[in-house]
Design an enzyme around this catalytic site. Structure first.
Site, PDB file in Angstrom:
ATOM      1  N   HIS A  19       0.837  -1.214   0.000  1.00 44.55           N
ATOM      2  CA  HIS A  19       0.000   0.000   0.000  1.00 44.55           C
ATOM      3  C   HIS A  19       0.869   1.259   0.000  1.00 44.55           C
ATOM      4  O   HIS A  19       0.605   2.209  -0.731  1.00 44.55           O
ATOM      5  CB  HIS A  19      -0.891   0.066   1.253  1.00 44.55           C
ATOM      6  CG  HIS A  19      -1.921  -1.005   1.354  1.00 44.55           C
ATOM      7  ND1 HIS A  19      -2.090  -1.742   2.496  1.00 44.55           N
ATOM      8  CD2 HIS A  19      -2.856  -1.439   0.484  1.00 44.55           C
ATOM      9  CE1 HIS A  19      -3.091  -2.595   2.332  1.00 44.55           C
ATOM     10  NE2 HIS A  19      -3.569  -2.436   1.113  1.00 44.55           N
ATOM     11  N   LYS A  43     -15.452  -7.817   6.478  1.00 36.67           N
ATOM     12  CA  LYS A  43     -14.134  -8.462   6.496  1.00 36.67           C
ATOM     13  C   LYS A  43     -13.633  -8.731   7.918  1.00 36.67           C
ATOM     14  O   LYS A  43     -12.495  -9.169   8.081  1.00 36.67           O
ATOM     15  CB  LYS A  43     -13.115  -7.578   5.757  1.00 36.67           C
ATOM     16  CG  LYS A  43     -13.223  -7.663   4.237  1.00 36.67           C
ATOM     17  CD  LYS A  43     -12.021  -7.020   3.586  1.00 36.67           C
ATOM     18  CE  LYS A  43     -11.974  -7.230   2.087  1.00 36.67           C
ATOM     19  NZ  LYS A  43     -10.852  -6.496   1.481  1.00 36.67           N
ATOM     20  N   ARG A  94      -2.027  -6.174  -8.512  1.00 38.16           N
ATOM     21  CA  ARG A  94      -1.061  -7.259  -8.304  1.00 38.16           C
ATOM     22  C   ARG A  94      -1.313  -8.344  -9.338  1.00 38.16           C
ATOM     23  O   ARG A  94      -2.460  -8.773  -9.501  1.00 38.16           O
ATOM     24  CB  ARG A  94      -1.237  -7.870  -6.910  1.00 38.16           C
ATOM     25  CG  ARG A  94      -0.712  -7.000  -5.803  1.00 38.16           C
ATOM     26  CD  ARG A  94      -1.233  -7.446  -4.467  1.00 38.16           C
ATOM     27  NE  ARG A  94      -2.673  -7.200  -4.362  1.00 38.16           N
ATOM     28  CZ  ARG A  94      -3.358  -7.246  -3.234  1.00 38.16           C
ATOM     29  NH1 ARG A  94      -2.753  -7.578  -2.127  1.00 38.16           N
ATOM     30  NH2 ARG A  94      -4.644  -6.996  -3.222  1.00 38.16           N
ATOM     31  N   SER A 132      -2.736  -7.884   2.794  1.00 35.82           N
ATOM     32  CA  SER A 132      -3.056  -7.727   4.222  1.00 35.82           C
ATOM     33  C   SER A 132      -3.534  -9.039   4.840  1.00 35.82           C
ATOM     34  O   SER A 132      -3.140  -9.397   5.946  1.00 35.82           O
ATOM     35  CB  SER A 132      -4.142  -6.670   4.423  1.00 35.82           C
ATOM     36  OG  SER A 132      -3.684  -5.413   4.020  1.00 35.82           O
TER      37      SER A 132
HETATM   38  P1  ADP Z   1      -9.359  -4.377  -0.798  1.00 37.18           P
HETATM   39  O1  ADP Z   1     -10.068  -3.867   0.395  1.00 37.18           O
HETATM   40  O2  ADP Z   1      -9.997  -4.017  -2.113  1.00 37.18           O
HETATM   41  O3  ADP Z   1      -8.893  -5.817  -0.704  1.00 37.18           O
HETATM   42  P2  ADP Z   1      -6.919  -3.369   0.150  1.00 37.18           P
HETATM   43  O4  ADP Z   1      -7.386  -2.504   1.227  1.00 37.18           O
HETATM   44  O5  ADP Z   1      -6.193  -4.620   0.553  1.00 37.18           O
HETATM   45  O6  ADP Z   1      -8.036  -3.586  -0.898  1.00 37.18           O
HETATM   46  O7  ADP Z   1      -5.953  -2.572  -0.805  1.00 37.18           O
HETATM   47  C1  ADP Z   1      -6.366  -1.400  -1.454  1.00 37.18           C
HETATM   48  C2  ADP Z   1      -5.709  -1.327  -2.795  1.00 37.18           C
HETATM   49  O8  ADP Z   1      -4.330  -1.574  -2.671  1.00 37.18           O
HETATM   50  C3  ADP Z   1      -6.220  -2.314  -3.836  1.00 37.18           C
HETATM   51  O9  ADP Z   1      -6.229  -1.652  -5.087  1.00 37.18           O
HETATM   52  C4  ADP Z   1      -5.190  -3.390  -3.830  1.00 37.18           C
HETATM   53  O10 ADP Z   1      -5.121  -4.033  -5.086  1.00 37.18           O
HETATM   54  C5  ADP Z   1      -3.939  -2.566  -3.584  1.00 37.18           C
HETATM   55  N1  ADP Z   1      -2.855  -3.362  -3.026  1.00 37.18           N
HETATM   56  C6  ADP Z   1      -2.820  -4.011  -1.865  1.00 37.18           C
HETATM   57  N2  ADP Z   1      -1.632  -4.640  -1.683  1.00 37.18           N
HETATM   58  C7  ADP Z   1      -0.881  -4.375  -2.780  1.00 37.18           C
HETATM   59  C8  ADP Z   1       0.436  -4.744  -3.232  1.00 37.18           C
HETATM   60  N3  ADP Z   1       1.223  -5.547  -2.504  1.00 37.18           N
HETATM   61  N4  ADP Z   1       0.850  -4.272  -4.416  1.00 37.18           N
HETATM   62  C9  ADP Z   1       0.047  -3.493  -5.160  1.00 37.18           C
HETATM   63  N5  ADP Z   1      -1.196  -3.116  -4.815  1.00 37.18           N
HETATM   64  C10 ADP Z   1      -1.672  -3.551  -3.643  1.00 37.18           C
END
Ligand code: ADP
Length: 166
Positions: A19, A43, A94, A132
């Site tokens: 992030h 979640k 990703r 996460s």
């Molecule tokens: P969600 O709630 O949609 O699962 P997250 O809160 O985990 O999303 O993440 C928010 C954004 O960050 C999403 O666009 C997700 O694809 C991106 N993201 C999370 N981890 C990574 C990573 N390691 N590399 C690139 N983008 C990431």
């Protein structure tokens, strides 16, 4: 000239180095970056909304390429983007795992408001596998998470999962 405002939405439970990499890259593209933290009770998050807001705020403190604002939201993403005046929704992408979902979401959002552009950024290759959900699993099973989250977030996670002495 009008300010270019971007919205980066997510659950950030917790905020990872993946992030943070997307936030740093995104900050270079806009004048103001609103990081929208969703409540997302479905979640069953490890950290409360207030804790997640504070964590993201703390980790973004040193970023000065754009004005960064961390805010909670629980409404329709496109409505929230309009509300904050964003012309860009920023998402991290990703490898293959995110594609189907992100493709659909960007497509639906195009229908809802074609003036707001979804922009996908790729994190550094070394940070690609970080998610996460997996970081939480690894931490709960006693694995080393120092390569996945900022040091202070690691501390927060270890404190959260420490066995409580009753
Ligand atoms: P969600 O709630 O949609 O699962 P997250 O809160 O985990 O999303 O993440 C928010 C954004 O960050 C999403 O666009 C997700 O694809 C991106 N993201 C999370 N981890 C990574 C990573 N390691 N590399 C690139 N983008 C990431």
């Amino acid at each position: 000239m009008a300010q270019r405002i971007g919205l980066y939405p997510g659950t950030f439970d917790p905020v990872t180095l993946g992030h943070m990499d997307i936030i740093r890259r995104g900050a270079k593209l806009v004048d103001r970056l609103v990081i929208g933290v969703t409540t997302n009770p479905s979640k069953s998050p490890m950290f409360t909304l207030d804790e997640r807001l504070a964590m993201v705020e703390r980790e973004c403190a040193g970023i000065d390429d754009a004005e960064i604002e961390v805010r909670a939201f629980d409404t329709l993403l496109i409505d929230y983007a309009r509300q904050v005046g964003a012309s860009i929704i920023l998402r991290g992408l990703r490898a293959v795992a995110d594609f189907e979902y992100e493709y659909q979401m960007a497509g639906m959002n195009q229908y809802l408001d074609s003036s707001i552009e979804t922009v996908f950024l790729m994190a550094d290759v070394s940070l690609q596998p970080i998610a996460s959900r997996l970081v939480k699993e690894i931490a709960q099973l006693g694995g080393d998470i120092s390569k996945f989250v900022p040091p202070q977030v690691r501390e927060d996670m270890l404190a959260r999962i420490a066995p409580k002495s009753v």
